[in-house]
Design an enzyme around this catalytic site. Sequence first.
Site, PDB file in Angstrom:
ATOM      1  N   SER A  41       0.831  -1.199   0.000  1.00  0.00           N
ATOM      2  CA  SER A  41       0.000   0.000   0.000  1.00  0.00           C
ATOM      3  C   SER A  41       0.868   1.254   0.000  1.00  0.00           C
ATOM      4  O   SER A  41       1.870   1.319   0.714  1.00  0.00           O
ATOM      5  CB  SER A  41      -0.891   0.015   1.245  1.00  0.00           C
ATOM      6  OG  SER A  41      -1.750  -1.100   1.282  1.00  0.00           O
ATOM      7  N   SER A  42       0.494   2.238  -0.822  1.00  0.00           N
ATOM      8  CA  SER A  42       1.167   3.531  -0.866  1.00  0.00           C
ATOM      9  C   SER A  42       2.657   3.357  -1.202  1.00  0.00           C
ATOM     10  O   SER A  42       2.984   2.900  -2.295  1.00  0.00           O
ATOM     11  CB  SER A  42       0.961   4.269   0.465  1.00  0.00           C
ATOM     12  OG  SER A  42       1.334   5.617   0.365  1.00  0.00           O
ATOM     13  N   SER A  43       3.567   3.674  -0.303  1.00  0.00           N
ATOM     14  CA  SER A  43       4.981   3.456  -0.582  1.00  0.00           C
ATOM     15  C   SER A  43       5.245   1.978  -0.861  1.00  0.00           C
ATOM     16  O   SER A  43       6.093   1.629  -1.690  1.00  0.00           O
ATOM     17  CB  SER A  43       5.830   3.932   0.605  1.00  0.00           C
ATOM     18  OG  SER A  43       7.204   3.789   0.336  1.00  0.00           O
ATOM     19  N   TYR A  67      -1.630  -1.150  -4.277  1.00  0.00           N
ATOM     20  CA  TYR A  67      -2.714  -0.357  -3.723  1.00  0.00           C
ATOM     21  C   TYR A  67      -2.310   1.106  -3.568  1.00  0.00           C
ATOM     22  O   TYR A  67      -1.508   1.457  -2.706  1.00  0.00           O
ATOM     23  CB  TYR A  67      -3.129  -0.910  -2.360  1.00  0.00           C
ATOM     24  CG  TYR A  67      -3.865  -2.222  -2.416  1.00  0.00           C
ATOM     25  CD1 TYR A  67      -5.250  -2.266  -2.555  1.00  0.00           C
ATOM     26  CD2 TYR A  67      -3.171  -3.434  -2.346  1.00  0.00           C
ATOM     27  CE1 TYR A  67      -5.928  -3.473  -2.612  1.00  0.00           C
ATOM     28  CE2 TYR A  67      -3.842  -4.648  -2.400  1.00  0.00           C
ATOM     29  CZ  TYR A  67      -5.227  -4.660  -2.534  1.00  0.00           C
ATOM     30  OH  TYR A  67      -5.895  -5.870  -2.596  1.00  0.00           O
ATOM     31  N   HIS A  75      -6.930   7.778   0.193  1.00  0.00           N
ATOM     32  CA  HIS A  75      -5.632   7.106   0.322  1.00  0.00           C
ATOM     33  C   HIS A  75      -5.570   6.389   1.679  1.00  0.00           C
ATOM     34  O   HIS A  75      -5.679   7.028   2.722  1.00  0.00           O
ATOM     35  CB  HIS A  75      -4.517   8.152   0.241  1.00  0.00           C
ATOM     36  CG  HIS A  75      -3.150   7.597   0.058  1.00  0.00           C
ATOM     37  ND1 HIS A  75      -2.682   7.173  -1.165  1.00  0.00           N
ATOM     38  CD2 HIS A  75      -2.143   7.383   0.931  1.00  0.00           C
ATOM     39  CE1 HIS A  75      -1.447   6.745  -1.032  1.00  0.00           C
ATOM     40  NE2 HIS A  75      -1.092   6.854   0.241  1.00  0.00           N
TER      41      HIS A  75
END
Length: 297
Positions: A139-141, A163, A281
């Site tokens: 997720s994200s990073s 994601y 987010h």
Amino acid sequence: MRFSPTTLAVSATLASLASALSSSLQQVTAFNDGPTKAGMYVYVPSGVSGPAPIIVAIHYCTGTANAYFSNTQYANLADTHGFIVIYPNAPSSGGCWDVASTASLTHNGGGDSLTIVNMVKYAVANFGGDADRVYATGSSSGAMMTNVLAGAYPDVFKAGSSYSGVPDGCFYVAGAQPGQDTPGWNSQCSGGTLIKSAQEWGDQVRSYYPGYTGSYPKMLIWHGTADTTLAYPNYAEALKQWSNVLGVSQTATNQNTPDAGYTQSVYGTTLVGYSGQGVGHTVPVHEAVDLAWFGIA
């Protein structure tokens, strides 16, 4: 990474379920195969029989291996389906991954990406992992790193699920060095204004492993239309990139799939995008969809 009250409630529920797991999250202190100081944590279900599939589950900025273990259901599902989960722990103080340096974006070049690949090799050698069934998600990073691993190490990973990330290499910052306490941040990319053609994005991925002629991992790309951290245009750019790398074009669009408010964009059998209307987010993790995509369940 922001959690809604619902997400926090789910997290509390998952934490309570941890006591029902057949095993526990272990820090692998014997792993020292760098090149960076990312920590290796692993969940190996009790009685798992090798060779077992491996899922690398990669946390977000400000996150940890322990947090991603608690806030997702991969460990619970590992008990049911008999796979190993590696939870890398970012070495930077902010918990972000190095997805900006030339080293991390190059096959066998160094950076956090090579450290994670070395974790996979360690799990194959020491925990009975199957080198032919290795998958990445985050997720994200962690989503950014999922894309980096798929691009720089297509010989290691068979599929990925990203994601709320950005295209592979979108965060590249000239002069960024592996092992920095604060990995590079690219505001143009995060703001969704770094636009390239599908060919340009694809060429960027292919440049990470010159001479490679094998196949690339099949990919799931998730993004929310209300993402204010990694702007929504990154979704279209990532789909452009992977459609070029995988040599596929869009074949179908399905509404309210896998949930109400999501639009599924299908590119044959190797690329699928999920756009969440009004979702911020990050997109909630859909573990069951991931496992089906990986061919584990």
